[in-house]
Scaffold this active site. Structure first.
Site, mmCIF file in Angstrom:
data_model
loop_
_atom_site.group_PDB
_atom_site.id
_atom_site.type_symbol
_atom_site.label_atom_id
_atom_site.label_comp_id
_atom_site.label_asym_id
_atom_site.label_seq_id
_atom_site.Cartn_x
_atom_site.Cartn_y
_atom_site.Cartn_z
ATOM 1 N N ALA A 66 0.978 -1.142 0.024
ATOM 2 C CA ALA A 66 -0.085 0.238 0.223
ATOM 3 C C ALA A 66 1.305 1.436 -0.099
ATOM 4 O O ALA A 66 2.141 1.364 0.378
ATOM 5 C CB ALA A 66 -1.004 -0.232 1.135
ATOM 6 N N GLY A 111 -0.097 -4.678 0.837
ATOM 7 C CA GLY A 111 -0.914 -4.943 0.633
ATOM 8 C C GLY A 111 -0.261 -5.947 -1.072
ATOM 9 O O GLY A 111 -1.518 -6.326 -1.452
ATOM 10 N N GLU A 114 -1.294 -8.948 -0.053
ATOM 11 C CA GLU A 114 -2.513 -9.258 0.573
ATOM 12 C C GLU A 114 -3.650 -9.352 -1.315
ATOM 13 O O GLU A 114 -4.272 -10.512 -1.093
ATOM 14 C CB GLU A 114 -3.015 -8.271 1.441
ATOM 15 C CG GLU A 114 -2.212 -8.968 2.505
ATOM 16 C CD GLU A 114 -2.618 -7.001 3.485
ATOM 17 O OE1 GLU A 114 -2.956 -7.660 4.803
ATOM 18 O OE2 GLU A 114 -2.261 -6.090 3.134
ATOM 19 N N GLU A 134 3.833 -4.853 7.737
ATOM 20 C CA GLU A 134 4.007 -4.146 8.531
ATOM 21 C C GLU A 134 4.339 -3.340 9.711
ATOM 22 O O GLU A 134 4.182 -2.744 10.096
ATOM 23 C CB GLU A 134 2.073 -3.854 8.343
ATOM 24 C CG GLU A 134 1.404 -4.111 7.415
ATOM 25 C CD GLU A 134 1.506 -5.185 6.010
ATOM 26 O OE1 GLU A 134 0.592 -5.464 5.378
ATOM 27 O OE2 GLU A 134 2.120 -6.149 6.101
#
Length: 260
Positions: A66, A111, A114, A134
């Site tokens: 992200a 992300g 994911e 993260e």
């Protein structure tokens, strides 16, 4: 909707979706997530597409994570909204009736990992790297990492990867079951296209119902899951494609599925 960060291309019955922010290593910001959401809607409504390939632009990254530049100044409420947005889009991708193959050619971190896990099948380049780093940034995985990773590789391995934030290579990802196959980098899209075309050659309604039965069954007990399977199996017998597939088999001729 104007697409600035996502490209969708159609190749016969296969759609290739590319996250296209190579200068940012295809990092997922809000704009990109909303564009991906729009693309999922387009794919849902396109009756000519039977399989999807999802990849990232450039050689360095599938999706490196992200967008930290966007996230760094968020407050609690804004952070929660960003997580909800990502989870909504990834869940829609996961529940898309058409099978989605992730073609992972570089970093799939945070992300990006994911996003890959929300796809049905993961093909990785031998240069690909995976991880949920993260905690090293002071946050948890926020787009499904705490849930899908454990379901794919087991709770113990998921906890190790998330708690340590370590990054693993493609061969290790294959060993633990995070990816389906590792191929040479230059052959990645060739392999993904071949698999997508193989899927697209089968009865699309049967493939759709198989996906739904697997996804639903993974969330419940075995007896309930087997009921879902029986429903899917029975529904196939209301389709023209079932009649065509079995008749072609008996008559020893090529089948011709019509998605009906």
């Amino acid at each position: 909707m104007e697409l600035n960060n996502v490209i969708i291309e159609k190749e016969g019955k296969v759609a290739v979706v590319t996250i296209n922010r190579p200068k940012a290593l295809n990092a997922l910001n809000s704009e990109t997530l909303k564009e991906l959401d729009y693309v999922v809607t387009e794919l849902e409504n396109d009756e000519e597409i039977y399989a999807v390939i999802l990849t990232g632009a450039g050689e360095k990254a599938f999706v490196a994570g992200a967008d930290i530049t966007e996230m760094k100044d968020l407050n609690t409420i804004e952070g929660r909204k960003f997580s909800i947005l990502g989870n909504k889009v990834f869940r829609r991708l996961e529940n898309l009736e058409k099978p989605v193959i992730a073609a992972i050619g570089g970093f799939a971190l945070g992300g990006g990992c994911e996003l890959a896990m929300a796809c049905d099948i993961r093909l990785a380049s031998d240069k690909a790297k995976f991880g949920q780093p993260e905690v090293g940034l002071g946050i948890t995985p926020g787009f499904g990492g705490t849930q899908r990773l454990a379901r794919l590789v087991g709770t113990g391995m998921a906890k190790e990867l998330i708690y340590t934030g370590k990054i693993i290579k493609a061969d290790e990802a294959l060993r633990i079951g995070l990816v389906n196959r590792v191929v040479e980098g230059e052959k990645l899209m060739e392999e993904a296209r071949a698999m997508a075309q193989t899927i697209a050659a089968n009865a699309p309604i049967a493939v759709k119902l198989s996906k739904a039965a697997i996804n639903r069954g993974m969330q419940c007990d075995m007896d309930t899951a087997l009921m879902y399977e029986a429903e899917a199996f029975g529904e196939c017998f209301s389709t023209a494609d079932q009649k065509e597939g079995m008749t072609a088999f008996v008559e020893k001729r090529e089948k011709s599925f019509q998605n009906k």
